[in-house]
Enzyme design. Structure first.
Site, PDB file in Angstrom:
ATOM      1  N   ASP A  87     -40.522  -7.867  -9.243  1.00 51.24           N
ATOM      2  CA  ASP A  87     -39.614  -7.026  -8.459  1.00 51.24           C
ATOM      3  C   ASP A  87     -40.429  -5.944  -7.757  1.00 51.24           C
ATOM      4  O   ASP A  87     -41.500  -5.549  -8.239  1.00 51.24           O
ATOM      5  CB  ASP A  87     -38.557  -6.385  -9.362  1.00 51.24           C
ATOM      6  CG  ASP A  87     -37.327  -5.940  -8.586  1.00 51.24           C
ATOM      7  OD1 ASP A  87     -36.360  -6.725  -8.508  1.00 51.24           O
ATOM      8  OD2 ASP A  87     -37.336  -4.810  -8.049  1.00 51.24           O
TER       9      ASP A  87
ATOM     10  N   VAL B 225     -43.018  -8.730  -1.944  1.00 52.13           N
ATOM     11  CA  VAL B 225     -43.260 -10.118  -1.533  1.00 52.13           C
ATOM     12  C   VAL B 225     -43.625 -10.253  -0.060  1.00 52.13           C
ATOM     13  O   VAL B 225     -44.043 -11.325   0.374  1.00 52.13           O
ATOM     14  CB  VAL B 225     -42.044 -11.023  -1.858  1.00 52.13           C
ATOM     15  CG1 VAL B 225     -41.806 -11.079  -3.353  1.00 52.13           C
ATOM     16  CG2 VAL B 225     -40.795 -10.569  -1.103  1.00 52.13           C
TER      17      VAL B 225
ATOM     18  N   TYR C 165     -29.403 -11.571   8.557  1.00 56.31           N
ATOM     19  CA  TYR C 165     -29.186 -12.258   7.285  1.00 56.31           C
ATOM     20  C   TYR C 165     -28.896 -13.737   7.509  1.00 56.31           C
ATOM     21  O   TYR C 165     -29.434 -14.601   6.814  1.00 56.31           O
ATOM     22  CB  TYR C 165     -28.049 -11.583   6.524  1.00 56.31           C
ATOM     23  CG  TYR C 165     -27.965 -11.991   5.072  1.00 56.31           C
ATOM     24  CD1 TYR C 165     -28.839 -11.453   4.136  1.00 56.31           C
ATOM     25  CD2 TYR C 165     -27.005 -12.904   4.635  1.00 56.31           C
ATOM     26  CE1 TYR C 165     -28.765 -11.814   2.797  1.00 56.31           C
ATOM     27  CE2 TYR C 165     -26.924 -13.269   3.301  1.00 56.31           C
ATOM     28  CZ  TYR C 165     -27.801 -12.718   2.386  1.00 56.31           C
ATOM     29  OH  TYR C 165     -27.727 -13.088   1.064  1.00 56.31           O
TER      30      TYR C 165
ATOM     31  N   LYS D  75     -31.420 -16.671   6.162  1.00 58.01           N
ATOM     32  CA  LYS D  75     -31.001 -17.682   5.194  1.00 58.01           C
ATOM     33  C   LYS D  75     -31.033 -19.088   5.789  1.00 58.01           C
ATOM     34  O   LYS D  75     -31.360 -20.057   5.098  1.00 58.01           O
ATOM     35  CB  LYS D  75     -29.616 -17.349   4.649  1.00 58.01           C
ATOM     36  CG  LYS D  75     -29.601 -16.150   3.714  1.00 58.01           C
ATOM     37  CD  LYS D  75     -30.580 -16.312   2.559  1.00 58.01           C
ATOM     38  CE  LYS D  75     -30.436 -15.234   1.498  1.00 58.01           C
ATOM     39  NZ  LYS D  75     -31.436 -15.377   0.415  1.00 58.01           N
TER      40      LYS D  75
ATOM     41  N   THR E  34     -22.493  -8.942  -7.296  1.00 63.50           N
ATOM     42  CA  THR E  34     -23.786  -8.304  -7.525  1.00 63.50           C
ATOM     43  C   THR E  34     -23.764  -6.891  -6.952  1.00 63.50           C
ATOM     44  O   THR E  34     -22.875  -6.547  -6.167  1.00 63.50           O
ATOM     45  CB  THR E  34     -24.908  -9.094  -6.826  1.00 63.50           C
ATOM     46  OG1 THR E  34     -24.692  -9.046  -5.397  1.00 63.50           O
ATOM     47  CG2 THR E  34     -24.943 -10.542  -7.295  1.00 63.50           C
TER      48      THR E  34
END
Length: 266
Positions: free
Chosen positions: A38, A62, A160, A164, A195
């Site tokens: 993370d 990342v 987004y 994706k 979430t």
């Protein structure tokens, strides 16, 4: 779990909360040695401690090749192998109309989702390809996190949706490139999941929860552990002949071909 040297090793990015943390718990329960990765290093280490001494927590951005290479090196020093990589790290995007969006924010969303998935996969592949094949000829598995946003359009969520859709395309491309090397690539495309990121979108007025429930044939959002179970399946030997697939875990969202009124009351 027995001899941990024989237990498979899974790296999960964005694993300190949400779907990533649910996946970490699921895979640990199933006997995997989990590397919790993370951008929040201390939180990653805390989560790994919660899982137990067989697991590892690492800080990593990342989008930075140096961070990624360093994380992979740490994993190999500790475990000597990588059996599965779950590319889950992601961020929400701009919740404003197209004409009010900025290129910088657009680039950041693509960097985390697309560049991050590419860099992590590239770094892991270099080591997976040298591992011994199992009885089915496989050396490792990568599971990428897609979304219903990669399968359809959501007004205003340009970055987004683009990110994706790109993740799903990358999954297919790498699946066919690496199949004969014994490395499987698949994706899970969740619908709306309860979430912290979705809660933040609701708070910002970017999503309408009641409208989402009405549009979802199953009439509810997913729980993170339900998505985690799908991810663990695709990473495991139970999915040994599956590659290049996108598993929709969306409560029927992507297959609805009738007006919402046909679904009845939630």
């Amino acid at each position: 779990m027995g001899d941990t040297r024989l237990a498979p090793v899974a790296i999960i990015t964005g694993a300190a909360d949400g779907i990533g943390w649910a996946t970490a718990m699921c895979m640990a329960t199933k006997g995997w040695q989990v590397v919790v990765v993370d951008i929040h290093a201390e939180q990653a280490r805390t989560r790994a401690t919660e899982l137990g001494e067989a697991h590892l927590g690492l800080g990593c951005d990342v989008t930075r090749a140096g961070d990624v290479d360093g994380a992979i090196d740490r994993v190999l020093q500790r475990y000597g192998r990588i059996d599965a990589l779950v590319n889950n790290a992601g961020i929400g995007d701009q919740t404003v109309p197209t004409l009010h969006q900025t290129a910088e924010a657009f680039d950041r969303v693509l960097a985390v989702h697309l560049r991050g998935t590419f860099l992590m996969s590239q770094a892991a592949l270099g080591h997976m390809r040298n591992q011994t094949r199992d009885e089915r000829g496989n050396r490792g598995a990568v599971v990428n996190l897609g979304s219903i946003a990669g399968l359809g359009g959501i007004p205003g969520r340009n970055a987004y949706c683009a990110a994706k859709a790109g993740v799903l395309g990358m999954t297919r491309a790498m699946a066919v490139e690496w199949a004969r090397e014994g490395i499987r690539f698949n994706a899970v495309a969740p619908g709306y999941v309860r979430t912290p990121m979705v809660a933040a979108l609701a708070l910002d007025g970017a999503i309408d929860e009641q409208a989402i429930l009405g549009r979802t044939p199953m009439g509810r959002m997913a729980h993170p552990d339900e998505i985690a179970a799908s991810i663990e399946f695709l990473a495991s030997s139970a999915a040994s002949f599956i590659t290049g697939a996108t598993l929709s875990a969306d409560g029927g969202w992507s297959v609805l071909g009738a007006p919402e009124s046909a679904l009845g009351q939630v």
